[in-house]
Structures are given as structure tokens and as C-alpha cells.
Design a protein around this motif. Structure first.
Motif, mmCIF file in Angstrom:
data_model
loop_
_atom_site.group_PDB
_atom_site.id
_atom_site.type_symbol
_atom_site.label_atom_id
_atom_site.label_comp_id
_atom_site.label_asym_id
_atom_site.label_seq_id
_atom_site.Cartn_x
_atom_site.Cartn_y
_atom_site.Cartn_z
ATOM 1 N N GLU A 17 12.642 67.254 80.440
ATOM 2 C CA GLU A 17 12.512 65.840 80.768
ATOM 3 C C GLU A 17 11.866 65.034 79.648
ATOM 4 O O GLU A 17 11.910 63.817 79.665
ATOM 5 C CB GLU A 17 11.703 65.678 82.060
ATOM 6 C CG GLU A 17 12.409 66.240 83.279
ATOM 7 C CD GLU A 17 11.509 66.270 84.496
ATOM 8 O OE1 GLU A 17 10.280 66.359 84.345
ATOM 9 O OE2 GLU A 17 12.049 66.217 85.595
ATOM 10 N N GLU A 18 11.255 65.703 78.676
ATOM 11 C CA GLU A 18 10.644 65.005 77.550
ATOM 12 C C GLU A 18 11.738 64.475 76.632
ATOM 13 O O GLU A 18 12.692 65.184 76.339
ATOM 14 C CB GLU A 18 9.782 65.952 76.717
ATOM 15 C CG GLU A 18 8.448 66.275 77.260
ATOM 16 C CD GLU A 18 7.680 67.153 76.284
ATOM 17 O OE1 GLU A 18 6.574 66.750 75.918
ATOM 18 O OE2 GLU A 18 8.197 68.198 75.901
ATOM 19 N N SER A 19 11.558 63.267 76.165
ATOM 20 C CA SER A 19 12.514 62.747 75.186
ATOM 21 C C SER A 19 12.226 63.389 73.838
ATOM 22 O O SER A 19 11.132 63.901 73.591
ATOM 23 C CB SER A 19 12.396 61.229 75.080
ATOM 24 O OG SER A 19 11.194 60.875 74.411
ATOM 25 N N LEU A 20 13.202 63.361 72.962
ATOM 26 C CA LEU A 20 12.998 63.898 71.617
ATOM 27 C C LEU A 20 11.880 63.144 70.922
ATOM 28 O O LEU A 20 11.055 63.723 70.225
ATOM 29 C CB LEU A 20 14.294 63.849 70.807
ATOM 30 C CG LEU A 20 14.218 64.425 69.399
ATOM 31 C CD1 LEU A 20 13.727 65.866 69.409
ATOM 32 C CD2 LEU A 20 15.556 64.310 68.706
ATOM 33 N N HIS A 21 11.807 61.846 71.150
ATOM 34 C CA HIS A 21 10.733 61.038 70.561
ATOM 35 C C HIS A 21 9.369 61.551 71.014
ATOM 36 O O HIS A 21 8.442 61.686 70.220
ATOM 37 C CB HIS A 21 10.916 59.568 70.936
ATOM 38 C CG HIS A 21 9.847 58.688 70.363
ATOM 39 N ND1 HIS A 21 8.710 58.353 71.066
ATOM 40 C CD2 HIS A 21 9.735 58.101 69.157
ATOM 41 C CE1 HIS A 21 7.940 57.590 70.314
ATOM 42 N NE2 HIS A 21 8.537 57.424 69.147
ATOM 43 N N GLU A 22 9.228 61.851 72.301
ATOM 44 C CA GLU A 22 7.961 62.373 72.823
ATOM 45 C C GLU A 22 7.633 63.727 72.197
ATOM 46 O O GLU A 22 6.490 63.999 71.838
ATOM 47 C CB GLU A 22 8.025 62.502 74.348
ATOM 48 C CG GLU A 22 8.032 61.163 75.054
ATOM 49 C CD GLU A 22 8.378 61.282 76.529
ATOM 50 O OE1 GLU A 22 7.818 60.487 77.301
ATOM 51 O OE2 GLU A 22 9.194 62.154 76.908
ATOM 52 N N ARG A 23 8.638 64.563 72.041
ATOM 53 C CA ARG A 23 8.419 65.877 71.442
ATOM 54 C C ARG A 23 7.982 65.748 69.983
ATOM 55 O O ARG A 23 7.083 66.436 69.532
ATOM 56 C CB ARG A 23 9.684 66.715 71.515
ATOM 57 C CG ARG A 23 10.065 67.066 72.927
ATOM 58 C CD ARG A 23 11.385 67.769 72.983
ATOM 59 N NE ARG A 23 11.869 67.798 74.343
ATOM 60 C CZ ARG A 23 12.910 68.482 74.730
ATOM 61 N NH1 ARG A 23 13.585 69.206 73.869
ATOM 62 N NH2 ARG A 23 13.286 68.454 75.982
ATOM 63 N N SER A 25 6.498 63.255 68.652
ATOM 64 C CA SER A 25 5.213 62.556 68.575
ATOM 65 C C SER A 25 4.025 63.438 68.934
ATOM 66 O O SER A 25 2.886 63.050 68.721
ATOM 67 C CB SER A 25 5.223 61.343 69.511
ATOM 68 O OG SER A 25 6.221 60.436 69.128
ATOM 69 N N ASP A 65 15.534 71.727 70.233
ATOM 70 C CA ASP A 65 15.125 70.505 70.930
ATOM 71 C C ASP A 65 16.095 69.368 70.658
ATOM 72 O O ASP A 65 16.157 68.402 71.404
ATOM 73 C CB ASP A 65 13.727 70.083 70.468
ATOM 74 C CG ASP A 65 12.669 71.071 70.919
ATOM 75 O OD1 ASP A 65 12.548 71.289 72.134
ATOM 76 O OD2 ASP A 65 11.976 71.627 70.050
ATOM 77 N N GLY A 66 16.803 69.465 69.555
ATOM 78 C CA GLY A 66 17.730 68.395 69.184
ATOM 79 C C GLY A 66 18.652 68.868 68.083
ATOM 80 O O GLY A 66 18.498 69.950 67.529
#
Length: 85
Positions: A17-23, A25, A65-66
Motif C-alpha cells: 500500500e506504500e507508494s514508491l514516493h513513500e518508500r 522517502s 519496489d518499482g
């Protein structure tokens, strides 16, 4: 209140559920990215399918993750050597 509820300070967020941006950061969390170069314009369709299937197979085996897709531009003035991809 149960022990699990007592220690929870808010809604639990799973990694999915974490966005890539959150990961990216979060300095405490490692981030794993998988990159690839798409086939060239003159690549025959059957070869494109092989390349895509290989990418899918590799990505399923890794906990990425991406994904990064590199947009490689021809740079004829940079070198006379043919690119390996």
C-alpha cells in the motif's frame, strides 16, 4: 483492548500500500528497483515478445519496489561502435 490494538498507533499500512514516493522517502527502508531497456524500433514482434517474457520472468523472481524503463537515444556522434542492446 487487546495487546495488538494497544501497540497500534494508527492504521497498519502494508508495503504493497506504500507508494514508491513513500518508500524512496524512508531512509530506513531499502528500495529495490529493476531497470531495463525496451527493444529498439526495428526489433521484430516475435523478438519483442521474447524480451518482454524474459523481463516478466526476471521481475517475478525479484522483490522489486518499482521499475525503470530507460529511454536510450541513438548518439551517432558519440561513438562509431554499435550499441549492444
Amino acid at each position: 483492548m487487546s495487546q495488538a490494538e494497544h501497540h497500534t498507533h494508527g492504521p497498519s499500512i502494508t508495503m504493497a500500500e506504500e507508494s514508491l514516493h513513500e518508500r524512496l522517502s524512508n531512509p530506513a527502508r531499502p528500495v529495490f528497483l529493476l531497470g531495463d531497456v525496451p527493444p529498439g524500433e526495428d526489433t521484430p514482434p516475435h523478438k519483442c515478445s521474447e524480451i518482454a517474457n524474459k523481463f516478466v520472468s526476471r521481475s517475478r523472481m525479484l522483490a522489486a519496489d518499482g521499475y525503470i524503463v530507460y529511454d536510450i537515444q541513438d548518439e551517432p556522434g558519440r561513438t562509431d561502435e554499435k550499441r549492444p542492446f
